[in-house]
Design a protein around this motif. Structure first.
Motif, mmCIF file in Angstrom:
data_model
loop_
_atom_site.group_PDB
_atom_site.id
_atom_site.type_symbol
_atom_site.label_atom_id
_atom_site.label_comp_id
_atom_site.label_asym_id
_atom_site.label_seq_id
_atom_site.Cartn_x
_atom_site.Cartn_y
_atom_site.Cartn_z
ATOM 1 N N THR A 197 -66.316 0.841 1.261
ATOM 2 C CA THR A 197 -65.644 1.627 0.222
ATOM 3 C C THR A 197 -66.207 1.300 -1.152
ATOM 4 O O THR A 197 -66.856 0.259 -1.350
ATOM 5 C CB THR A 197 -64.120 1.379 0.220
ATOM 6 N N ARG A 198 -65.924 2.162 -2.088
ATOM 7 C CA ARG A 198 -66.361 1.940 -3.464
ATOM 8 C C ARG A 198 -65.738 0.679 -4.044
ATOM 9 O O ARG A 198 -66.401 -0.098 -4.729
ATOM 10 C CB ARG A 198 -65.990 3.162 -4.318
ATOM 11 N N PHE A 199 -64.444 0.470 -3.763
ATOM 12 C CA PHE A 199 -63.781 -0.725 -4.276
ATOM 13 C C PHE A 199 -64.457 -1.990 -3.755
ATOM 14 O O PHE A 199 -64.666 -2.953 -4.502
ATOM 15 C CB PHE A 199 -62.305 -0.726 -3.879
ATOM 16 N N GLY A 200 -64.808 -2.010 -2.470
ATOM 17 C CA GLY A 200 -65.488 -3.168 -1.906
ATOM 18 C C GLY A 200 -66.825 -3.432 -2.583
ATOM 19 O O GLY A 200 -67.174 -4.588 -2.865
ATOM 20 N N TYR A 202 -67.570 -2.573 -5.621
ATOM 21 C CA TYR A 202 -67.261 -3.034 -6.970
ATOM 22 C C TYR A 202 -66.910 -4.520 -6.967
ATOM 23 O O TYR A 202 -67.298 -5.271 -7.887
ATOM 24 C CB TYR A 202 -66.102 -2.235 -7.556
ATOM 25 N N VAL A 203 -66.153 -4.960 -5.961
ATOM 26 C CA VAL A 203 -65.785 -6.371 -5.854
ATOM 27 C C VAL A 203 -67.042 -7.230 -5.769
ATOM 28 O O VAL A 203 -67.179 -8.238 -6.473
ATOM 29 C CB VAL A 203 -64.892 -6.603 -4.615
ATOM 30 N N ALA A 205 -70.081 -6.386 -6.718
ATOM 31 C CA ALA A 205 -70.857 -6.250 -7.957
ATOM 32 C C ALA A 205 -70.290 -7.121 -9.065
ATOM 33 O O ALA A 205 -71.042 -7.759 -9.813
ATOM 34 C CB ALA A 205 -70.872 -4.787 -8.396
ATOM 35 N N VAL A 206 -68.981 -7.177 -9.181
ATOM 36 C CA VAL A 206 -68.347 -8.005 -10.213
ATOM 37 C C VAL A 206 -68.675 -9.474 -9.991
ATOM 38 O O VAL A 206 -68.969 -10.220 -10.923
ATOM 39 C CB VAL A 206 -66.818 -7.790 -10.223
ATOM 40 N N GLY A 207 -68.648 -9.904 -8.731
ATOM 41 C CA GLY A 207 -68.976 -11.285 -8.436
ATOM 42 C C GLY A 207 -70.434 -11.615 -8.654
ATOM 43 O O GLY A 207 -70.780 -12.724 -9.059
ATOM 44 N N ALA A 208 -71.309 -10.646 -8.396
ATOM 45 C CA ALA A 208 -72.745 -10.878 -8.562
ATOM 46 C C ALA A 208 -73.127 -10.970 -10.033
ATOM 47 O O ALA A 208 -73.880 -11.857 -10.442
ATOM 48 C CB ALA A 208 -73.536 -9.772 -7.873
ATOM 49 N N ASN A 209 -72.597 -10.060 -10.841
ATOM 50 C CA ASN A 209 -72.902 -10.054 -12.276
ATOM 51 C C ASN A 209 -71.882 -9.164 -12.974
ATOM 52 O O ASN A 209 -72.025 -7.937 -12.992
ATOM 53 C CB ASN A 209 -74.322 -9.544 -12.526
ATOM 54 N N ALA A 210 -70.862 -9.776 -13.534
ATOM 55 C CA ALA A 210 -69.765 -9.015 -14.137
ATOM 56 C C ALA A 210 -70.232 -8.169 -15.315
ATOM 57 O O ALA A 210 -69.792 -7.034 -15.490
ATOM 58 C CB ALA A 210 -68.645 -9.965 -14.577
ATOM 59 N N GLY A 217 -70.541 0.854 -15.714
ATOM 60 C CA GLY A 217 -69.363 1.713 -15.754
ATOM 61 C C GLY A 217 -68.221 1.280 -14.850
ATOM 62 O O GLY A 217 -67.238 2.006 -14.701
ATOM 63 N N ILE A 218 -68.332 0.102 -14.256
ATOM 64 C CA ILE A 218 -67.263 -0.404 -13.384
ATOM 65 C C ILE A 218 -66.145 -1.009 -14.230
ATOM 66 O O ILE A 218 -66.411 -1.736 -15.194
ATOM 67 C CB ILE A 218 -67.815 -1.456 -12.399
ATOM 68 N N ASP A 219 -64.913 -0.703 -13.880
ATOM 69 C CA ASP A 219 -63.759 -1.282 -14.567
ATOM 70 C C ASP A 219 -63.568 -2.712 -14.056
ATOM 71 O O ASP A 219 -62.786 -2.972 -13.137
ATOM 72 C CB ASP A 219 -62.509 -0.435 -14.301
ATOM 73 N N VAL A 220 -64.283 -3.639 -14.660
ATOM 74 C CA VAL A 220 -64.280 -5.028 -14.200
ATOM 75 C C VAL A 220 -62.878 -5.626 -14.285
ATOM 76 O O VAL A 220 -62.427 -6.330 -13.368
ATOM 77 C CB VAL A 220 -65.286 -5.871 -15.021
ATOM 78 N N ARG A 221 -62.174 -5.352 -15.362
ATOM 79 C CA ARG A 221 -60.827 -5.901 -15.518
ATOM 80 C C ARG A 221 -59.887 -5.361 -14.439
ATOM 81 O O ARG A 221 -59.075 -6.105 -13.874
ATOM 82 C CB ARG A 221 -60.286 -5.568 -16.903
ATOM 83 N N GLY A 222 -60.004 -4.079 -14.167
ATOM 84 C CA GLY A 222 -59.153 -3.476 -13.152
ATOM 85 C C GLY A 222 -59.427 -4.034 -11.766
ATOM 86 O O GLY A 222 -58.501 -4.322 -11.001
ATOM 87 N N VAL A 223 -60.707 -4.191 -11.432
ATOM 88 C CA VAL A 223 -61.080 -4.743 -10.131
ATOM 89 C C VAL A 223 -60.596 -6.186 -10.007
ATOM 90 O O VAL A 223 -60.047 -6.591 -8.974
ATOM 91 C CB VAL A 223 -62.605 -4.674 -9.931
ATOM 92 N N THR A 224 -60.778 -6.955 -11.079
ATOM 93 C CA THR A 224 -60.345 -8.354 -11.061
ATOM 94 C C THR A 224 -58.843 -8.463 -10.873
ATOM 95 O O THR A 224 -58.358 -9.278 -10.085
ATOM 96 C CB THR A 224 -60.762 -9.059 -12.367
#
Length: 331
Positions: A197-200, A202-203, A205-210, A217-224
């Protein structure tokens, strides 16, 4: 004369070598799990009995449920130390509400919302206020356990055995303990979400390089924030299952539970540095820890020894994890 650049194809090894390289950590924990099973099977005849194996599945279900959710948190590079205290609070509060005559479906729904709310609050402090996750969830560990102690005054709160609520922890479906079925459902859904999924994505991607994820364009705060909501809800579900299985609620439930959860995730191959997570590996890690605890008890070894073993597993797993994901570099 053509000036087009000539690209050479990157040499690749045999397919099975590539497969082994990609899945090295999952395969290693699978091998270690099988080793533990064989070891305890040879030490005691009761280990491979149907009764013990079904009991093992029932008892390991809460650990699997929370460890799967923790995989999302650690994949983003975060940590949640408050899951054990969330389990205790939900465990105690559910028993209190049932004693007041609140219908069990409302209790279950309310506790899941409470767990998600706790996760959302902690996620807000981490994502929006920039406070390190270790500090936020360490504070949560203390506060939530304290609230549970305050509500129960340190006493165990019994749950009536004729209340259908207890079937969540003691029930059977198709000859399999209901908690085990819940754990499998959580595992399958989470594996699908993280991998497909897209959310997965994003998770990961945030861990690799926030910062790169934010610029993409990823909502890093929202995903976190959302990954902490997941661990809060999962811890609440685990608290419900434990209360139902034991037929009581206690503020002393799940002491040290967060250590087992983190050990399961790290053992399974999820990177503590973020950017890589595996649900299958986490489940194997959780089952390995459960097998070790169960096997030591059946071998008549002091249950307190399991704490030593768990600590050694965490240390070894973190050391190996660091070596693998940092390429063995020294800092």
């Amino acid at each position: 004369m053509s000036t087009r650049p000539v690209y050479e194809r990157r040499p690749t090894g045999p397919r099975h070598h590539d497969f082994l390289a990609r899945h090295a950590q999952v395969l290693s924990i699978a091998a270690f799990f099988l080793l533990m099973v064989v070891l305890f099977a040879t030490q005691t005849n009761a280990f491979l009995s149907q009764v013990n194996l079904l009991n093992l599945l029932r008892q390991s279900a809460p650990l699997i449920i929370v460890a799967v959710a923790m995989t999302f948190v650690i994949t983003t590079g975060g940590i949640d130390l408050s899951v054990g205290s969330t389990v205790a609070l939900v465990n105690a509060l559910a028993a209190i509400l049932l004693q007041y005559g609140i219908p069990w479906p409302m209790v279950v729904g309310g506790m899941l919302l409470l767990g998600a709310g706790i996760g959302a609050l902690q996620g807000w402090f981490v994502a929006r206020e920039g406070i390190p996750a270790f500090i936020v969830t360490l504070a949560g560990l203390s506060i939530l356990r304290g609230v549970a102690l305050l509500l129960t005054q340190g006493f165990s709160i019994p749950i009536a055995s004729d209340n259908w609520f207890v079937q969540i922890g003691r029930g059977w479906l198709f000859g399999i303990p209901l908690p085990a079925i819940l754990a499998v459902l959580v595992m399958v859904v989470s594996a699908t979400v993280l991998a497909s999924t897209r959310f997965g994505r994003y998770v990961t991607a945030v861990g690799a390089n926030a910062e790169a994820a934010r610029r993409a364009g990823i909502d890093v705060r929202g995903v976190t924030t959302m990954v902490y909501v997941l661990t809060g809800a999962a811890a609440a579900l685990a608290g419900i299952v434990i209360a139902a299985r034991l037929g009581s609620g206690s503020s002393n439930a799940a002491v040290g539970f967060e250590l087992d959860v983190i050990a399961a995730v790290v053992l399974g191959g999820t990177s503590l540095m973020g950017g890589r997570g595996t649900i299958l590996g986490t489940c194997l890690g959780a089952l390995t820890i459960a097998v070790i605890g169960n096997g030591l008890i059946l071998a008549h070894i002091s249950p307190f020894f399991t704490q030593i073993v768990t600590g050694l597993i965490i240390l070894a797993a973190i050391w190996l994890n660091t070596k693998v994901f940092r390429g063995g570099r020294k800092t």
